[in-house]
Each structure stands twice: as C-alpha cells, then as structure tokens.
Design an enzyme around this catalytic site. Structure first.
Site, PDB file in Angstrom:
ATOM      1  N   ASP A  58       0.760  -1.308  -0.125  1.00  0.00           N
ATOM      2  CA  ASP A  58      -0.078   0.155   0.118  1.00  0.00           C
ATOM      3  C   ASP A  58       0.782   1.374  -0.005  1.00  0.00           C
ATOM      4  OD1 ASP A  58       0.803  -0.528   2.531  1.00  0.00           O
ATOM      5  OD2 ASP A  58      -0.936  -0.786   3.420  1.00  0.00           O
ATOM      6  N   ASN A  80      -7.712  -2.977  13.980  1.00  0.00           N
ATOM      7  CA  ASN A  80      -9.202  -3.559  13.655  1.00  0.00           C
ATOM      8  C   ASN A  80      -8.997  -4.692  12.869  1.00  0.00           C
ATOM      9  OD1 ASN A  80      -8.174  -2.244  11.529  1.00  0.00           O
ATOM     10  ND2 ASN A  80      -9.513  -0.538  11.551  1.00  0.00           N
ATOM     11  N   HIS A 120      -7.171  -4.960  10.051  1.00  0.00           N
ATOM     12  CA  HIS A 120      -6.987  -4.835   8.873  1.00  0.00           C
ATOM     13  C   HIS A 120      -5.644  -5.252   8.198  1.00  0.00           C
ATOM     14  CE1 HIS A 120      -4.976  -0.558   9.997  1.00  0.00           C
ATOM     15  NE2 HIS A 120      -3.931  -1.388   9.607  1.00  0.00           N
ATOM     16  N   GLU A 149      -9.818  -2.110   5.501  1.00  0.00           N
ATOM     17  CA  GLU A 149     -10.283  -1.793   6.596  1.00  0.00           C
ATOM     18  C   GLU A 149     -11.468  -2.672   6.798  1.00  0.00           C
ATOM     19  OE1 GLU A 149      -8.796   0.225   8.649  1.00  0.00           O
ATOM     20  OE2 GLU A 149      -8.033   1.982   7.494  1.00  0.00           O
TER      21      GLU A 149
HETATM   22  C1  F6R Z   1       1.533  -1.417   6.171  1.00  0.00           C
HETATM   23  C2  F6R Z   1       0.027  -2.086   6.224  1.00  0.00           C
HETATM   24  C3  F6R Z   1      -0.627  -2.003   7.444  1.00  0.00           C
HETATM   25  C4  F6R Z   1       0.038  -2.498   8.875  1.00  0.00           C
HETATM   26  C5  F6R Z   1      -0.567  -2.670   9.959  1.00  0.00           C
HETATM   27  C6  F6R Z   1       0.116  -2.887  11.290  1.00  0.00           C
HETATM   28  O1  F6R Z   1       2.029  -1.451   4.917  1.00  0.00           O
HETATM   29  O2  F6R Z   1      -0.156  -2.495   5.263  1.00  0.00           O
HETATM   30  O3  F6R Z   1      -1.730  -2.868   7.452  1.00  0.00           O
HETATM   31  O4  F6R Z   1       0.848  -3.893   8.523  1.00  0.00           O
HETATM   32  O5  F6R Z   1      -1.188  -1.227  10.156  1.00  0.00           O
HETATM   33  O6  F6R Z   1       0.799  -1.871  11.531  1.00  0.00           O
HETATM   34  P1  F6R Z   1       2.160  -1.725  12.705  1.00  0.00           P
HETATM   35  O7  F6R Z   1       2.984  -2.627  12.377  1.00  0.00           O
HETATM   36  O8  F6R Z   1       2.614  -0.265  12.779  1.00  0.00           O
HETATM   37  O9  F6R Z   1       1.332  -2.091  13.895  1.00  0.00           O
END
Ligand code: F6R
Length: 242
Positions: free
Chosen positions: A67, A136, A138, A143
């Site tokens: 992303d 959440n 994701h 989401e």
């Molecule tokens: C990042 C991504 C997000 C993260 C998720 C967890 O490229 O795709 O889905 O993997 O938000 O983020 P952290 O590792 O910062 O807890």
C-alpha cells in the site's frame, strides 16, 4: 496455518527473516510482497544484517508493496516508499527498478489501481506476502467493511487508522485521508503469506482473526482460507489464544 510462538519481538523478527531468507536463497528471482509499519522493522534489520554478512543476495529479487498513502510524494518522510527505501532498499542490493509500490501521486485512482494489478500480474504474482496486523484487523489498508474488496483500490481511511497513524505526522490534519492498497483478493493470490504480530495490544484482534468467524468486519480473518499461511507472533500477541 502454521503458527510460530516467538518469545519476543526480536525472536519474531529473526524467525520472519529466516522464512524470507530461505525463499530468497532457494528462489533468487522471487517476488516478495512487502509491508510497512512498526512490526516489520526488525525483520528488515535482520535481512539487512544477513545481506551485509554475505548470506543474502537481492540482485534478482522483485518486490511489490501492499500500500501507499494517496497524495504523498516518494520523498515525503511519511510515504511508504520513503519507509521502504530507508529501512530496506538502500541497505541491500535490490534493484530499485525491481521494486514496486503504488504511486501515491497518481490522482486517477482507477488508473493507478489497474496499473498496479497489472504490475503484479506481469511479475507472475507474489511468492511470499509479508503482512502486519492492524488493531481493527486490517491487512494492507483493507479496513473492516461489509464486503471483502478484491483488487487494488483506493480507500478512505477509518478514524481509528488515522488516529493510529497520526503519531507519525506533525498534525492530525497532515495524515492522508486516502490510500491505495492491494485488495483482499490480491493478497490472497500470493503463493505464501507470512503474518507477523507483536505485542499485547494485538492479542484480541489476533485471536479474532485466527479463531473467529471469517468476516469482512475482521479483514485478516480471510487468511483462515488461504492454504499456505505462516503466523509468527510473540507471546504477548498470543496471550489470548487458548
Ligand atoms: C502497512 C500495512 C498495515 C500495517 C498495520 C500494522 O504496509 O499494510 O496494514 O501492517 O497497520 O501496523 P504496525 O506494524 O505499525 O502495527
């Protein structure tokens, strides 16, 4: 599903790096699906260390990131391109032309999403997709929603994701409101998936993702239906699992 219980973040990072390293060694021209966020930083550090020790060669590796924020330039410190460049790409011998990240500066969302799907198709798909887990549920920026989004798309970020990400920006108004992300279908097409999870704050959502119903309200729950998923989680993240 294979589940590895790591003692702590460091051991989780080492184990994840072991799994990625074995693919890079056995298939030097593999396609790695990469993630950003705080969880994979230790994994990338470990991969860089192994490259510096002569164990890994990234010269034929291609990558496709999950992303990117819409509206941030590559040199913006909060862009995912900047993150990848500074945490991995600039430290190893991957060719930048072989790295792929959605173009956050493309204003035409439909065009960018179709282009990115084509890029992944031209690579013959992702061999190993690395994923972190959002609070959440994701994955990527998929989401919680009423239905699983299949292909790369442009999302409006939820209030909780904006809240979680604002620590990285000077002001909350600076947090982008939209992002490009691989869809759930794009992620599920990866040949292997490696989900890494650390910390007690992820324990509830990890338990729901792995043991709860498969529902778009918990996007990561779809991983229960993939036939080659490895989860590497530390004890704190696994503390709600029976
Ligand atoms: C990042 C991504 C997000 C993260 C998720 C967890 O490229 O795709 O889905 O993997 O938000 O983020 P952290 O590792 O910062 O807890």
């Amino acid at each position: 599903m294979k589940l590895y219980r790591a003692k702590d973040y460091k051991e989780m990072s080492r184990k994840a790096a072991d799994i990625i390293s074995s693919l890079v060694i056995l298939k030097p021209d593999c396609v790695l699906g990469l993630a950003t966020g705080s969880t994979p930083i230790g994994t990338y550090e470990e991969l860089v260390r192994r490259y510096q020790n002569g164990v890994l060669d990234f010269s034929q590796v291609c990558s496709a990131n999950l992303d990117e924020y819409k509206g941030l330039t590559r040199d913006n410190e909060q862009s995912y391109y900047y993150f990848m460049y500074n945490n991995l790409f600039k430290h190893v011998n991957i060719k930048l032309k072989n790295t792929n990240i959605p173009n956050g500066m493309e204003p035409d969302s439909l065009e960018e999403c179709l282009r990115y799907e084509k890029v992944i198709d031209c690579l013959n798909g992702v061999d190993l997709q690395l994923l972190g887990l959002g609070h959440n549920g994701h994955i990527g920026f998929n989401e919680p929603a009423e239905a699983f989004e299949k292909i790369t798309h442009c999302v409006d970020l939820t209030a909780s994701t904006i809240e979680a990400n604002k620590r990285f920006f000077e002001k909350e108004e600076d947090v982008p409101r939209q992002a490009y992300t691989m869809g759930i279908g794009t992620i599920m097409k990866a040949k292997k998936i490696l989900l890494i999870v650390s910390g007690e704050d992820k324990a509830d959502i990890l338990q729901k993702s792995l043991c709860g119903p498969v529902t778009p309200h918990v996007p990561a729950s779809i991983l229960q239906l993939h036939n080659d998923v490895t989860i590497v989680a530390d004890e704190a993240a696994l503390s709600r699992m029976k």
